[in-house]
Design a protein around this motif. Structure first.
Motif, PDB file in Angstrom:
ATOM      1  N   TYR A 140      58.178  46.812  43.475  1.00 45.38           N
ATOM      2  CA  TYR A 140      57.083  47.081  42.537  1.00 45.38           C
ATOM      3  C   TYR A 140      57.017  48.583  42.236  1.00 45.38           C
ATOM      4  O   TYR A 140      57.027  49.007  41.076  1.00 45.38           O
ATOM      5  N   ASN A 165      43.763  53.389  44.758  1.00 42.59           N
ATOM      6  CA  ASN A 165      43.169  52.047  44.946  1.00 42.59           C
ATOM      7  C   ASN A 165      41.992  51.839  44.000  1.00 42.59           C
ATOM      8  O   ASN A 165      40.933  52.455  44.195  1.00 42.59           O
ATOM      9  N   THR A 185      44.633  40.095  47.081  1.00 44.75           N
ATOM     10  CA  THR A 185      45.211  40.806  48.230  1.00 44.75           C
ATOM     11  C   THR A 185      44.442  42.089  48.522  1.00 44.75           C
ATOM     12  O   THR A 185      44.703  42.745  49.525  1.00 44.75           O
ATOM     13  N   HIS A 186      43.533  42.479  47.630  1.00 42.77           N
ATOM     14  CA  HIS A 186      42.893  43.795  47.746  1.00 42.77           C
ATOM     15  C   HIS A 186      41.703  43.783  48.707  1.00 42.77           C
ATOM     16  O   HIS A 186      40.968  42.806  48.797  1.00 42.77           O
ATOM     17  N   LEU A 187      41.555  44.911  49.378  1.00 42.90           N
ATOM     18  CA  LEU A 187      40.601  44.979  50.484  1.00 42.90           C
ATOM     19  C   LEU A 187      39.165  44.648  50.077  1.00 42.90           C
ATOM     20  O   LEU A 187      38.527  43.802  50.721  1.00 42.90           O
ATOM     21  N   LYS A 201      40.967  40.103  57.866  1.00 49.77           N
ATOM     22  CA  LYS A 201      41.948  40.603  58.845  1.00 49.77           C
ATOM     23  C   LYS A 201      42.080  42.104  58.636  1.00 49.77           C
ATOM     24  O   LYS A 201      42.420  42.539  57.533  1.00 49.77           O
ATOM     25  N   PHE A 203      44.282  44.999  58.991  1.00 49.02           N
ATOM     26  CA  PHE A 203      45.732  45.144  59.214  1.00 49.02           C
ATOM     27  C   PHE A 203      46.045  46.430  59.974  1.00 49.02           C
ATOM     28  O   PHE A 203      46.340  47.461  59.376  1.00 49.02           O
ATOM     29  N   CYS A 214      43.892  52.076  58.378  1.00 48.85           N
ATOM     30  CA  CYS A 214      44.524  52.798  57.258  1.00 48.85           C
ATOM     31  C   CYS A 214      43.490  53.477  56.372  1.00 48.85           C
ATOM     32  O   CYS A 214      42.397  52.941  56.134  1.00 48.85           O
ATOM     33  N   ARG A 216      42.707  54.925  52.563  1.00 51.67           N
ATOM     34  CA  ARG A 216      43.086  54.825  51.144  1.00 51.67           C
ATOM     35  C   ARG A 216      42.086  55.592  50.299  1.00 51.67           C
ATOM     36  O   ARG A 216      40.944  55.808  50.697  1.00 51.67           O
ATOM     37  N   ARG A 276      50.286  45.414  58.480  1.00 52.39           N
ATOM     38  CA  ARG A 276      50.965  44.734  57.363  1.00 52.39           C
ATOM     39  C   ARG A 276      52.224  45.532  57.049  1.00 52.39           C
ATOM     40  O   ARG A 276      52.171  46.761  56.917  1.00 52.39           O
ATOM     41  N   ASP A 279      52.811  49.090  54.837  1.00 52.00           N
ATOM     42  CA  ASP A 279      51.617  49.923  54.632  1.00 52.00           C
ATOM     43  C   ASP A 279      51.834  51.326  55.181  1.00 52.00           C
ATOM     44  O   ASP A 279      52.194  51.479  56.345  1.00 52.00           O
TER      45      ASP A 279
END
Ligand code: UFG
Length: 315
Positions: A140, A165, A185-187, A201, A203, A214, A216, A276, A279
């Protein structure tokens, strides 16, 4: 009136752009294959043409009378791109090649392109500037970088906006335009829909960050579209600029959850899960160039992003 072709104008970001452009008096032609987007998200003042970037004839006729293009269309799931790299190259890169060819036929030489932070890959800089090494780690991101290079090679007036994001939602005159990805799929949308039986979850909780999760850089979709409109006005002949769009600061996954809990007034069920694949620990944009080149300053904070997402989902 300026007529603009908005590719991908039925998607989350594209439909928000379409509504805001229509509010500002632009005539908008939306070109979307509706594979991910929704026809009912397209503002009633715009003209919707259902078509794919792979159909050169359809692109050519959609562009008639347009003065500029904002190009959102493309496949955008990182995980899917790893499984189907050729598909991502074909739709995103070959599709944009068709678009640029069709623009050339009409003598249209202005484009604002939605590129991505995924072009940078594993970051070596914090914050990431437009000068940072671009070394994507998935197909991608590779497709977005290939498009950026292809646009440069055309010599047209262009600005590639590298999103970090994107979150939040816009309340148009017809109601909220929510994030409606399938699969999601986005937080932030996943935080809002987490339940005791289907918890979020997290990640990875062992990253080298302040709380182990993480980090972002979240930017409100309305601020993001404001940058696109400023970019239209900042296009310079034969010049292609790359510009990061984030807020210039980062939040951890745990901070996003805590902010959502404050807004929702209830706990968000979450479980610690493995990292994940792919990431990076931290992705934060330098937005110095967006400020200097576009005069853009994001004004909506994480609380506003989450509360607007809540309102848009509740509609
Ligand atoms: N996360 C979780 N649980 C989830 C979903 C996400 O903990 O269920 C975490 C991720 O690990 C990440 C953060 O929340 O740390 C944000 O994840 P998103 O999937 O919402 O967004 P990404 O940062 O992975 O992706 C964004 C864009 C992509 C772009 C990428 C660039 O959405 O289009 O940045 O690396 F490719």
């Amino acid at each position: 009136m300026t007529r603009i072709l908005v590719t991908g104008g039925a998607g989350y970001v594209g439909s928000t752009a379409t509504a805001i452009l229509a509010d500002r008096g632009y005539e908008v032609i939306v070109f979307d294959d509706l594979s991910m987007g929704h026809a009912d998200a397209v503002d009633a003042r715009a003209t919707l043409i259902q078509g794919t970037l792979l159909d050169a004839d359809a692109l050519r006729s959609a562009l008639a009378g347009c003065q500029a293009v904002i190009h959102f269309a493309g496949k955008s799931l990182v995980g899917e791109s790893v499984e189907k790299p050729k598909l991502y190259h074909h739709v995103n890169v070959d599709g944009t090649h068709n678009l640029l060819d069709a623009m050339a036929i009409h003598g249209i030489d202005k484009i604002v392109f939605s590129s991505s932070a995924a072009t940078y890959g594993q970051p070596v800089d914090d914050p990431i500037t437009e000068e940072s090494v671009a070394s994507p780690t998935n197909p991608y991101g590779a497709s977005k970088l290939a498009i950026d290079k292809m646009i440069t090679a055309t010599g047209i007036s262009a600005i590639s906006l590298r999103y970090f994001n994107v979150a939040g939602a816009f309340e148009s005159s017809n109601g909220w335009l929510p994030e409606r990805h399938n699969p999601e799929t986005h937080l932030i949308p996943l935080v809002l829909r987490a339940t005791e039986t289907n918890p979020l979850k997290i990640f990875g909780t062992d990253w080298d960050t302040k709380d182990g999760t993480c980090i972002r850089d979240y930017v409100h979709v309305v601020d993001l579209i404001e940058a696109h409109i400023l970019a239209l006005g900042a296009l310079k002949p034969h010049t292609h600029e790359i510009v990061n769009l984030g807020s210039g600061g980062g939040y951890s996954v745990r901070e996003v959850i805590t902010t959502a809990e404050e807004i929702l007034g209830r706990p968000v069920p979450a479980i610690e899960s493995p990292r994940r694949a792919g990431d990076p620990a931290t992705l934060v944009a330098s937005i110095v160039k967006a400020k200097s080149l576009l005069g853009w300053v994001p004004t909506r904070d994480l609380k506003t992003m989450i509360s607007d997402a809540v309102k848009s989902q509740a509609q």
